[in-house]
Design a protein around this motif. Structure first.
Motif, PDB file in Angstrom:
ATOM      1  N   GLY A   1       0.840  -1.200   0.000  1.00 17.77           N
ATOM      2  CA  GLY A   1       0.000   0.000   0.000  1.00 17.77           C
ATOM      3  C   GLY A   1       0.869   1.241   0.000  1.00 17.77           C
ATOM      4  O   GLY A   1       2.049   1.197   0.357  1.00 17.77           O
ATOM      5  N   VAL A   2       0.297   2.378  -0.400  1.00 21.71           N
ATOM      6  CA  VAL A   2       1.007   3.659  -0.311  1.00 21.71           C
ATOM      7  C   VAL A   2       0.477   4.476   0.862  1.00 21.71           C
ATOM      8  O   VAL A   2       0.973   5.552   1.156  1.00 21.71           O
ATOM      9  CB  VAL A   2       0.903   4.471  -1.624  1.00 21.71           C
ATOM     10  N   GLY A   3      -0.533   3.942   1.527  1.00 18.53           N
ATOM     11  CA  GLY A   3      -1.092   4.593   2.706  1.00 18.53           C
ATOM     12  C   GLY A   3      -1.991   3.613   3.430  1.00 18.53           C
ATOM     13  O   GLY A   3      -2.446   2.629   2.843  1.00 18.53           O
ATOM     14  N   LEU A   4      -2.182   3.883   4.711  1.00 20.26           N
ATOM     15  CA  LEU A   4      -3.075   3.030   5.502  1.00 20.26           C
ATOM     16  C   LEU A   4      -3.635   3.875   6.642  1.00 20.26           C
ATOM     17  O   LEU A   4      -2.893   4.625   7.287  1.00 20.26           O
ATOM     18  CB  LEU A   4      -2.298   1.831   6.062  1.00 20.26           C
ATOM     19  N   ALA A   5      -4.927   3.752   6.881  1.00 18.73           N
ATOM     20  CA  ALA A   5      -5.575   4.480   7.981  1.00 18.73           C
ATOM     21  C   ALA A   5      -5.980   3.471   9.052  1.00 18.73           C
ATOM     22  O   ALA A   5      -6.342   2.327   8.731  1.00 18.73           O
ATOM     23  CB  ALA A   5      -6.788   5.231   7.445  1.00 18.73           C
ATOM     24  N   ALA A   6      -5.936   3.909  10.325  1.00 21.57           N
ATOM     25  CA  ALA A   6      -6.166   2.972  11.438  1.00 21.57           C
ATOM     26  C   ALA A   6      -7.486   2.199  11.334  1.00 21.57           C
ATOM     27  O   ALA A   6      -7.508   1.000  11.634  1.00 21.57           O
ATOM     28  CB  ALA A   6      -6.060   3.726  12.768  1.00 21.57           C
ATOM     29  N   PRO A   7      -8.596   2.830  10.915  1.00 25.38           N
ATOM     30  CA  PRO A   7      -9.832   2.032  10.819  1.00 25.38           C
ATOM     31  C   PRO A   7      -9.721   0.863   9.828  1.00 25.38           C
ATOM     32  O   PRO A   7     -10.446  -0.119   9.961  1.00 25.38           O
ATOM     33  CB  PRO A   7     -10.901   3.044  10.380  1.00 25.38           C
ATOM     34  N   GLN A   8      -8.789   0.961   8.884  1.00 27.31           N
ATOM     35  CA  GLN A   8      -8.590  -0.159   7.956  1.00 27.31           C
ATOM     36  C   GLN A   8      -7.998  -1.386   8.646  1.00 27.31           C
ATOM     37  O   GLN A   8      -8.028  -2.476   8.094  1.00 27.31           O
ATOM     38  CB  GLN A   8      -7.654   0.247   6.808  1.00 27.31           C
ATOM     39  N   VAL A   9      -7.430  -1.166   9.844  1.00 31.98           N
ATOM     40  CA  VAL A   9      -6.941  -2.299  10.638  1.00 31.98           C
ATOM     41  C   VAL A   9      -7.740  -2.379  11.954  1.00 31.98           C
ATOM     42  O   VAL A   9      -7.208  -2.767  12.990  1.00 31.98           O
ATOM     43  CB  VAL A   9      -5.408  -2.253  10.852  1.00 31.98           C
ATOM     44  N   HIS A  10      -9.020  -1.984  11.851  1.00 36.60           N
ATOM     45  CA  HIS A  10     -10.010  -2.200  12.922  1.00 36.60           C
ATOM     46  C   HIS A  10      -9.822  -1.338  14.168  1.00 36.60           C
ATOM     47  O   HIS A  10     -10.304  -1.699  15.237  1.00 36.60           O
ATOM     48  CB  HIS A  10     -10.063  -3.689  13.330  1.00 36.60           C
ATOM     49  N   ILE A  11      -9.090  -0.224  14.031  1.00 33.83           N
ATOM     50  CA  ILE A  11      -8.923   0.683  15.173  1.00 33.83           C
ATOM     51  C   ILE A  11      -9.442   2.064  14.750  1.00 33.83           C
ATOM     52  O   ILE A  11      -8.850   2.699  13.867  1.00 33.83           O
ATOM     53  CB  ILE A  11      -7.436   0.788  15.606  1.00 33.83           C
ATOM     54  N   ALA A  12     -10.517   2.522  15.388  1.00 38.10           N
ATOM     55  CA  ALA A  12     -11.156   3.776  14.981  1.00 38.10           C
ATOM     56  C   ALA A  12     -10.483   4.972  15.656  1.00 38.10           C
ATOM     57  O   ALA A  12     -11.069   5.690  16.458  1.00 38.10           O
ATOM     58  CB  ALA A  12     -12.646   3.723  15.291  1.00 38.10           C
ATOM     59  N   LYS A  13      -9.212   5.177  15.318  1.00 39.66           N
ATOM     60  CA  LYS A  13      -8.451   6.328  15.829  1.00 39.66           C
ATOM     61  C   LYS A  13      -7.895   7.108  14.642  1.00 39.66           C
ATOM     62  O   LYS A  13      -7.594   6.520  13.592  1.00 39.66           O
ATOM     63  CB  LYS A  13      -7.268   5.837  16.679  1.00 39.66           C
TER      64      LYS A  13
END
Ligand code: ZN
Length: 175
Positions: free
Chosen positions: A47-59
């Motif tokens: 990936g070129v980016g990743l957001a925490a909710p994508q790994v099940h953490i809503a921060k």
């Protein structure tokens, strides 16, 4: 370090709004470990980016980095960037259209309009306030990742769904 499980579209976490991170929490071992795991997960899945909710953490945490990337071979280098509680404080009027994909919507691409330039304020990995002026692909990734923090995905921003393509067909027919 761990590779985290990536949530896909349809999992409610992808549509949830993330909470801001308390600045005092950033140096904690748990927070630092989680961010390292996010970076490791982003690398693992190219990936070129990743957001925490994508790994099940809503921060409100996102990581961005563009190295030589087999999914985006033509794209410019973007150094590893950690954004905590990011906000876009200004943007260009000019909008650019380009292809995007998402680890939570595997094997697909679509053309998405985004601001060509954005200025983003956030905390970095050390909990310092930073201000990033980004343009082109970097600005695009910032907008894509910040959308995840409010429960949006790139398909929501597409003005014409006709470009939505499977990767295999994208490789054959898109130009
Ligand atoms: Zn995404």
């Amino acid at each position: 370090m761990s590779i985290l499980k990536v949530a896909r579209l349809g999992h409610p976490i992808i549509r949830s709004k993330s909470e801001s991170v308390n600045a005092d929490e950033i140096p904690s071992a748990a927070c630092q470990q989680f961010i390292q795991d996010m970076i490791h997960t982003m690398h693992e899945y190219d990936g070129v980016g990743l957001a925490a909710p994508q790994v099940h953490i809503a921060k409100q945490i996102a990581v961005i980095e563009v190295q030589q990337n087999p999914r985006y071979p033509e794209m410019p280098h973007v150094p590893l960037t950690v954004l905590i509680n990011p906000k876009i404080i200004s943007h260009s009027k000019k909008i650019e259209e380009a292809w995007e994909g998402c680890l939570s919507i595997p094997d697909m691409r679509g053309i998405v309009p985004r601001y060509e330039e954005v200025v983003c304020e956030a905390y970095d990995l050390e909990g310092k306030k930073i201000k990033i002026e980004a343009k082109g692909f970097f600005a695009r990734i910032i907008q894509h990742e910040l959308d995840h923090l409010i429960g949006h995905v790139y398909v929501d921003q597409m003005t014409d769904l006709k470009s939505l393509s499977y990767l295999e067909e994208f490789a054959r027919f898109a130009h």
